[in-house]
Design a protein around this motif. Structure first.
Motif, mmCIF file in Angstrom:
data_model
loop_
_atom_site.group_PDB
_atom_site.id
_atom_site.type_symbol
_atom_site.label_atom_id
_atom_site.label_comp_id
_atom_site.label_asym_id
_atom_site.label_seq_id
_atom_site.Cartn_x
_atom_site.Cartn_y
_atom_site.Cartn_z
ATOM 1 N N CYS A 124 61.234 18.567 -40.215
ATOM 2 C CA CYS A 124 61.601 17.413 -39.376
ATOM 3 C C CYS A 124 63.118 17.241 -39.399
ATOM 4 O O CYS A 124 63.742 17.036 -38.361
ATOM 5 C CB CYS A 124 60.951 16.131 -39.879
ATOM 6 S SG CYS A 124 59.188 16.065 -39.586
ATOM 7 N N CYS A 144 59.553 16.882 -30.476
ATOM 8 C CA CYS A 144 58.169 16.966 -31.004
ATOM 9 C C CYS A 144 57.596 18.377 -30.928
ATOM 10 O O CYS A 144 56.738 18.747 -31.730
ATOM 11 C CB CYS A 144 57.227 16.056 -30.221
ATOM 12 S SG CYS A 144 57.806 14.373 -30.133
ATOM 13 N N THR A 251 48.986 17.167 -31.943
ATOM 14 C CA THR A 251 49.989 16.595 -32.847
ATOM 15 C C THR A 251 51.241 16.205 -32.072
ATOM 16 O O THR A 251 51.822 15.138 -32.275
ATOM 17 C CB THR A 251 50.338 17.594 -33.969
ATOM 18 O OG1 THR A 251 49.125 18.039 -34.557
ATOM 19 C CG2 THR A 251 51.215 16.971 -35.031
ATOM 20 N N LYS A 252 51.636 17.101 -31.143
ATOM 21 C CA LYS A 252 52.816 16.820 -30.316
ATOM 22 C C LYS A 252 52.615 15.503 -29.559
ATOM 23 O O LYS A 252 53.524 14.680 -29.461
ATOM 24 C CB LYS A 252 52.996 17.987 -29.332
ATOM 25 C CG LYS A 252 54.250 17.913 -28.536
ATOM 26 C CD LYS A 252 54.466 19.189 -27.749
ATOM 27 C CE LYS A 252 53.637 19.198 -26.478
ATOM 28 N NZ LYS A 252 53.872 20.372 -25.637
ATOM 29 N N LEU A 255 52.994 12.397 -31.711
ATOM 30 C CA LEU A 255 54.387 12.060 -32.013
ATOM 31 C C LEU A 255 55.093 11.463 -30.800
ATOM 32 O O LEU A 255 55.779 10.440 -30.906
ATOM 33 C CB LEU A 255 55.134 13.310 -32.499
ATOM 34 C CG LEU A 255 54.491 14.069 -33.670
ATOM 35 C CD1 LEU A 255 55.311 15.311 -34.013
ATOM 36 C CD2 LEU A 255 54.337 13.176 -34.898
ATOM 37 N N SER A 256 54.917 12.070 -29.633
ATOM 38 C CA SER A 256 55.661 11.595 -28.459
ATOM 39 C C SER A 256 55.058 10.309 -27.907
ATOM 40 O O SER A 256 55.782 9.337 -27.635
ATOM 41 C CB SER A 256 55.730 12.686 -27.388
ATOM 42 O OG SER A 256 54.440 13.169 -27.106
ATOM 43 N N PHE A 369 57.118 12.414 -39.883
ATOM 44 C CA PHE A 369 57.927 12.459 -38.663
ATOM 45 C C PHE A 369 58.516 11.079 -38.355
ATOM 46 O O PHE A 369 59.715 10.958 -38.107
ATOM 47 C CB PHE A 369 57.057 12.937 -37.497
ATOM 48 C CG PHE A 369 57.791 13.009 -36.192
ATOM 49 C CD1 PHE A 369 58.518 14.144 -35.848
ATOM 50 C CD2 PHE A 369 57.767 11.950 -35.296
ATOM 51 C CE1 PHE A 369 59.207 14.216 -34.643
ATOM 52 C CE2 PHE A 369 58.451 12.008 -34.086
ATOM 53 C CZ PHE A 369 59.171 13.145 -33.759
#
Ligand code: HEM
Length: 406
Positions: A124, A144, A251-252, A255-256, A369
């Protein structure tokens, strides 16, 4: 929530999801037709299972509601693709599913995954270090995008120089309903991404068999027995594709979409800034509120009933997590984003047999993150319109323009 025109309800049409999930439609249907028949353009159709309790019921009866019969996406696959999918854990039924999942379970336990914390934190930091004092970035791809494939690379013990290739294939492997993401890119297009990924993994497995075992998941898989026999290199290839596919886009998105949810709720973002102990709760609420996957499919193997609605053998069903996560019978003020929500029994990781194997990894990535993001950037502002992926499966953003300031 606006009024719903019942004459035009179509929850399959991917365009419907471009401005965000049709929550008002789901809310209306949960009240009126919680097990809702939806036609599809190919002439087939499916039962959309919209209540939390009914999604749980379907997930808990794998012999009646099969993941293997027709796979886990609504579009029927040609025999070759279906056969490939059936080699994935996600699309196996008992008893084969149990035999394949058991040897892997230990490696995905919270304690084992927790051992990756320092490495994930470094990843990260490296990603965030690339951003200057005050930079405009496209958060989905610039920030991300690469973390999940790096983490899987680390978990599997892949050489670092291969991570970007895996990342590129993983990006192209999902979101086929979105013309931008599915577009042919001659510069990077080197064929079917899942075939390439599988071929890469097959070669990798073959090479690793000639080396002394390491500490990573690849060594464990190659040394284990699945259903009484070791995995062949080809099985390993399918399994690898599944891990990368299952863990990358989801997962992306967490995060976004998570950052967007926080930017839309600045009071809660401010609270997180003052007290990091709220981060795990925030990650759970992000998962509920912006669940990365809208649904997974099952196929009925025998005539059955759900909430009094008759389901025939062979019919498709969608466990609609997006609706179940806002079920007013389970969640108070379901449309409210609340990082303090407790309990938070969302179904974003599924439930029962196929409950996400990567759940601890996803939660760990989410926590680290957001901790690192808030520690690194004192200011985060939206600089343009977020853009969503056209998909009834991936509840994803494809662009999130932000300015990050240290
Ligand atoms: C926020 C991130 C994630 C979300 C929302 C998510 C969601 C899901 C869901 C809903 C299922 C259940 C499928 C079903 O019932 O048919 C699932 C299964 C699975 N997930 Fe995840 N996942 C995430 C991250 C990951 C990661 C990081 C990995 C691994 C590296 C992973 C690996 C798997 C595997 C192997 C399965 C199949 C388990 C089985 O069928 O027994 N997932 N995931």
């Amino acid at each position: 929530m606006g009024a719903v025109d019942t004459g035009t309800i179509d929850i399959y049409e991917p365009d419907r999801y471009l401005d965000g999930p049709p929550h008002e439609v789901f809310e209306h249907l949960r009240r009126t037709e919680p097990v809702y028949w939806q036609d599809m353009p190919d002439g087939t159709g499916y039962w959309a299972v919209l209540k939390h309790a009914d999604v749980v019921h379907v997930a808990r009866e794998p012999n009646v509601f099969s993941a293997s019969e027709g796979g886990v996406v609504l579009e029927d696959l040609d025999p070759e693709r279906l056969a490939m999918m059936r080699n994935m854990l996600l699309a196996m039924d008992p008893p084969r599913h149990v035999a394949y999942r058991r040897p892997l379970a230990d490696s995905f336990k919270a304690r084992v995954i927790g051992g990756l914390e320092a490495r994930i934190r470094m990843m990260c930091r490296e990603i965030m270090e690339r951003v200057g004092e005050h930079d405009d970035v496209e958060f989905v791809h610039d920030i991300c995008g690469s973390l999940p494939s790096q983490v899987i690379g680390e978990l599997m013990g892949l050489p670092r120089e291969d991570w970007s290739r895996i990342h590129r294939w993983a990006e192209r492997n999902t979101s086929g309903q979105d013309p931008d993401l599915a577009r042919h890119d001659p510069e990077h297009d080197d064929g079917d991404p899942s075939v390439n990924m599988a071929l890469y993994a097959i070669e990798f497995a073959a090479a690793r068999r000639n080396e002394p075992p390491g500490e990573d998941l690849t060594s464990l898989i190659l040394a284990s027995e699945f259903d009484g026999a070791p995995m062949t290199d080809i099985d390993f290839g399918s399994f690898f594709v599944q891990l990368v596919t299952a863990g990358n886009d989801t997962t992306k998105t967490m995060l976004s979409a998570g950052l967007l949810a926080l930017l839309e709720h600045p009071d809660q973002l401010a609270e997180l800034r003052t007290d990091r102990s709220f981060v795990p709760g925030a990650v759970e609420e992000i998962l509920r509120w912006a669940n990365p996957l809208h649904y997974f499919r099952r196929t009925a193997t025998a005539p059955t009933e759900i909430r009094g609605v008759r389901v025939a053998a062979g019919q498709k069903l969608a466990m609609v997590y997006t609706s179940a996560n806002r079920d007013e019978d389970v969640f108070e003020n379901p449309h409210r984003f609340d990082i303090h929500r407790d309990p938070n029994p969302h179904l974003s990781f599924g439930i029962a047999e196929h409950f996400c194997l990567g759940v601890h990894l996803a939660r760990l990535e989410g926590r680290i993150f957001f901790e690192e993001l808030l520690d690194t950037f004192a200011t985060i502002e939206l600089t343009g319109e977020p853009c969503r992926t056209r998909s009834n499966l991936n509840n994803a953003l494809k662009a999130l323009p932000v300015r990050l300031g240290r």
